[in-house]
Design a protein around this motif. Structure first.
Motif, PDB file in Angstrom:
ATOM      1  N   ASN A  60       0.835  -1.209   0.000  1.00 55.69           N
ATOM      2  CA  ASN A  60       0.000   0.000   0.000  1.00 55.69           C
ATOM      3  C   ASN A  60       0.865   1.253   0.000  1.00 55.69           C
ATOM      4  N   GLY A  61       0.621   2.143  -0.948  1.00 52.64           N
ATOM      5  CA  GLY A  61       1.317   3.425  -0.974  1.00 52.64           C
ATOM      6  C   GLY A  61       2.700   3.398  -1.577  1.00 52.64           C
ATOM      7  N   LEU A  62       3.180   2.231  -1.975  1.00 52.46           N
ATOM      8  CA  LEU A  62       4.524   2.158  -2.538  1.00 52.46           C
ATOM      9  C   LEU A  62       4.514   2.465  -4.033  1.00 52.46           C
ATOM     10  N   ASP A  63       5.572   3.106  -4.500  1.00 53.17           N
ATOM     11  CA  ASP A  63       5.718   3.368  -5.924  1.00 53.17           C
ATOM     12  C   ASP A  63       6.180   2.074  -6.604  1.00 53.17           C
ATOM     13  N   PRO A  64       6.246   2.053  -7.943  1.00 52.93           N
ATOM     14  CA  PRO A  64       6.632   0.815  -8.637  1.00 52.93           C
ATOM     15  C   PRO A  64       7.958   0.227  -8.158  1.00 52.93           C
ATOM     16  N   GLU A  65       8.929   1.089  -7.862  1.00 58.65           N
ATOM     17  CA  GLU A  65      10.209   0.571  -7.364  1.00 58.65           C
ATOM     18  C   GLU A  65      10.018  -0.099  -6.015  1.00 58.65           C
ATOM     19  N   GLY A  66       9.194   0.515  -5.168  1.00 62.19           N
ATOM     20  CA  GLY A  66       8.932  -0.048  -3.847  1.00 62.19           C
ATOM     21  C   GLY A  66       8.187  -1.372  -3.924  1.00 62.19           C
ATOM     22  N   VAL A  67       7.228  -1.463  -4.843  1.00 57.43           N
ATOM     23  CA  VAL A  67       6.485  -2.713  -5.027  1.00 57.43           C
ATOM     24  C   VAL A  67       7.432  -3.823  -5.470  1.00 57.43           C
ATOM     25  N   ARG A  68       8.330  -3.490  -6.384  1.00 54.51           N
ATOM     26  CA  ARG A  68       9.297  -4.491  -6.852  1.00 54.51           C
ATOM     27  C   ARG A  68      10.232  -4.902  -5.725  1.00 54.51           C
ATOM     28  N   TRP A  69      10.617  -3.947  -4.880  1.00 52.78           N
ATOM     29  CA  TRP A  69      11.474  -4.252  -3.741  1.00 52.78           C
ATOM     30  C   TRP A  69      10.789  -5.214  -2.777  1.00 52.78           C
ATOM     31  N   ILE A  70       9.505  -4.967  -2.482  1.00 53.29           N
ATOM     32  CA  ILE A  70       8.753  -5.851  -1.595  1.00 53.29           C
ATOM     33  C   ILE A  70       8.683  -7.258  -2.180  1.00 53.29           C
ATOM     34  N   ARG A  71       8.420  -7.336  -3.473  1.00 52.60           N
ATOM     35  CA  ARG A  71       8.345  -8.634  -4.137  1.00 52.60           C
ATOM     36  C   ARG A  71       9.643  -9.415  -3.956  1.00 52.60           C
ATOM     37  N   THR A  72      10.764  -8.734  -4.185  1.00 46.08           N
ATOM     38  CA  THR A  72      12.070  -9.381  -4.039  1.00 46.08           C
ATOM     39  C   THR A  72      12.336  -9.765  -2.590  1.00 46.08           C
ATOM     40  N   LEU A  73      11.999  -8.860  -1.655  1.00 47.04           N
ATOM     41  CA  LEU A  73      12.226  -9.114  -0.236  1.00 47.04           C
ATOM     42  C   LEU A  73      11.475 -10.360   0.224  1.00 47.04           C
ATOM     43  N   LEU A  74      10.203 -10.463  -0.139  1.00 44.45           N
ATOM     44  CA  LEU A  74       9.392 -11.603   0.300  1.00 44.45           C
ATOM     45  C   LEU A  74       9.968 -12.913  -0.230  1.00 44.45           C
ATOM     46  N   LYS A  75      10.392 -12.922  -1.475  1.00 40.52           N
ATOM     47  CA  LYS A  75      10.976 -14.131  -2.047  1.00 40.52           C
ATOM     48  C   LYS A  75      12.292 -14.480  -1.364  1.00 40.52           C
ATOM     49  N   GLU A  76      13.083 -13.468  -1.020  1.00 38.28           N
ATOM     50  CA  GLU A  76      14.351 -13.723  -0.333  1.00 38.28           C
ATOM     51  C   GLU A  76      14.109 -14.288   1.070  1.00 38.28           C
ATOM     52  N   LEU A  77      13.133 -13.758   1.776  1.00 35.55           N
ATOM     53  CA  LEU A  77      12.824 -14.265   3.111  1.00 35.55           C
ATOM     54  C   LEU A  77      12.390 -15.724   3.047  1.00 35.55           C
ATOM     55  N   ALA A  78      11.558 -16.043   2.065  1.00 39.02           N
ATOM     56  CA  ALA A  78      11.121 -17.433   1.914  1.00 39.02           C
ATOM     57  C   ALA A  78      12.290 -18.338   1.540  1.00 39.02           C
ATOM     58  N   ALA A  79      13.176 -17.841   0.679  1.00 42.57           N
ATOM     59  CA  ALA A  79      14.336 -18.635   0.263  1.00 42.57           C
ATOM     60  C   ALA A  79      15.260 -18.927   1.438  1.00 42.57           C
ATOM     61  N   GLN A  80      15.230 -18.067   2.446  1.00 40.89           N
ATOM     62  CA  GLN A  80      16.028 -18.286   3.655  1.00 40.89           C
ATOM     63  C   GLN A  80      15.377 -19.297   4.603  1.00 40.89           C
ATOM     64  N   GLY A  81      14.218 -19.810   4.227  1.00 37.27           N
ATOM     65  CA  GLY A  81      13.529 -20.788   5.045  1.00 37.27           C
ATOM     66  C   GLY A  81      12.541 -20.195   6.024  1.00 37.27           C
ATOM     67  N   ARG A  82      12.240 -18.916   5.879  1.00 39.58           N
ATOM     68  CA  ARG A  82      11.282 -18.280   6.785  1.00 39.58           C
ATOM     69  C   ARG A  82       9.851 -18.523   6.294  1.00 39.58           C
TER      70      ARG A  82
END
Length: 311
Positions: free
Chosen positions: A157-179
């Motif tokens: 919510n409220g994030l610009d396109p760069e921020g949305v892409r950052w969130i997408r990458t962050l969530l995938k990285e957290l899952a890849a770490q086994g979280r």
């Protein structure tokens, strides 16, 4: 770190916000939590971290109720309301207060500020933050204790396109770490790109608990658009068991039950020229809308059915 929801029900007076929900959120994957407005998503997330008490049923995090963990923030980091910040404090002081009251090293504050892209605004008052900056601060707070699981309610919510892409990458990285990653969103396009599993609710009840691929596939109705100057003849050639052919305009066919390759081979074998042959796959949004059609609390005029007006 597994989140187990079993027969979870929450009532507020005569209103049932969550109705006998049962599902499991497992580590190592991004699980999307979807549902129309008023479906009970936020209430369920509050129940997971003990901000509300269930009327019946249970929810455990790694086998325990959230409040019974000796260091809850290290178990589950949450973003439920990004604006729940003292507006007179800077981002740095807000996070520092959380760290000092939970035994988290001071050095961790600088780490998460850098990670969420707030280094340039760390000393500014949170009350002056834009919605997007507030979201980043809320995510920083969720990550502060380096938790084994994250529960995020509408993080883009409220994030610009760069921020949305950052969130997408962050969530995938957290899952890849086994979280364990459990995230709600109204942006179907983002869920299609980010989530691997889905938990879908409507009017407080579970509608689906499956993978994104299985959910979209089960919706079916893949369609091929065909344009030909001999559309009538092609229609006769394609007719057969399990094949549906419709037309909205002269020379244009919509075909279900036959793939683009089969249609092209049939046309070629009979000398039928084609100007267009375009497969259309059912999107996550289309599958979601179909599933939740009868679970939407309020319908707008012109959406295909009458609007419901609250008494």
């Amino acid at each position: 770190m597994t989140i187990e929801v079993r027969g979870l029900t929450k009532r507020y007076g005569e209103k049932t916000a969550v109705d006998d929900l049962t599902f499991t959120v497992r580590p190592g994957t991004v699980t999307g939590f979807l549902g129309p407005n008023g479906a009970g998503k936020s209430t369920t997330m509050r129940l997971i971290v003990g901000l509300d008490a269930p009327t019946s049923g249970s929810v455990t995090v790694n086998g325990r109720h959230y409040a019974r963990h000796p260091a809850p923030l290290a178990e589950v980091g949450t973003l439920l309301e990004a604006r729940s910040v003292h507006t007179g404090r800077s981002a740095y002081k807000h996070l520092l207060a959380l760290a000092l009251t939970h035994g988290i090293p001071r050095s961790r504050v600088a780490e998460v500020i850098e990670a969420v892209g707030l280094a340039g605004a760390a000393r500014k008052r949170a009350g002056g933050f834009s919605l997007g900056m507030g979201q980043r601060l809320g995510i920083a707070a969720a990550l502060l204790a380096d938790p084994a699981a994250v529960v995020l309610d509408e993080p883009v919510n409220g994030l610009d396109p760069e921020g949305v892409r950052w969130i997408r990458t962050l969530l995938k990285e957290l899952a890849a770490q086994g979280r364990t990653v459990f995230v709600s969103s109204h942006l179907m396009s983002e869920m299609a790109l980010t989530a691997e599993r889905l938990v879908i609710v409507g009017r407080g009840r579970l509608l689906a608990d499956t993978t994104v691929a299985e959910f979209v596939r089960s919706a079916g109705h893949d369609e091929v658009s065909v344009t030909s100057p001999e559309a009538g003849r092609l229609r006769e050639l394609l007719a057969g068991p399990g094949v549906e052919v419709a037309s909205d305009a002269p020379g244009v066919l919509r075909v279900r039950g036959a793939g683009a390759e089969d249609i092209g081979l049939t046309a070629a074998a009979h000398g039928v020229p084609l100007f267009e042959l375009t497969p259309h796959r059912v999107s996550l949004e289309e599958a979601f809308m179909e599933l939740t059609r009868d679970a939407v609390e309020y319908h707008a005029h012109g959406a295909g059915r009458p609007a419901e007006v609250a008494a």
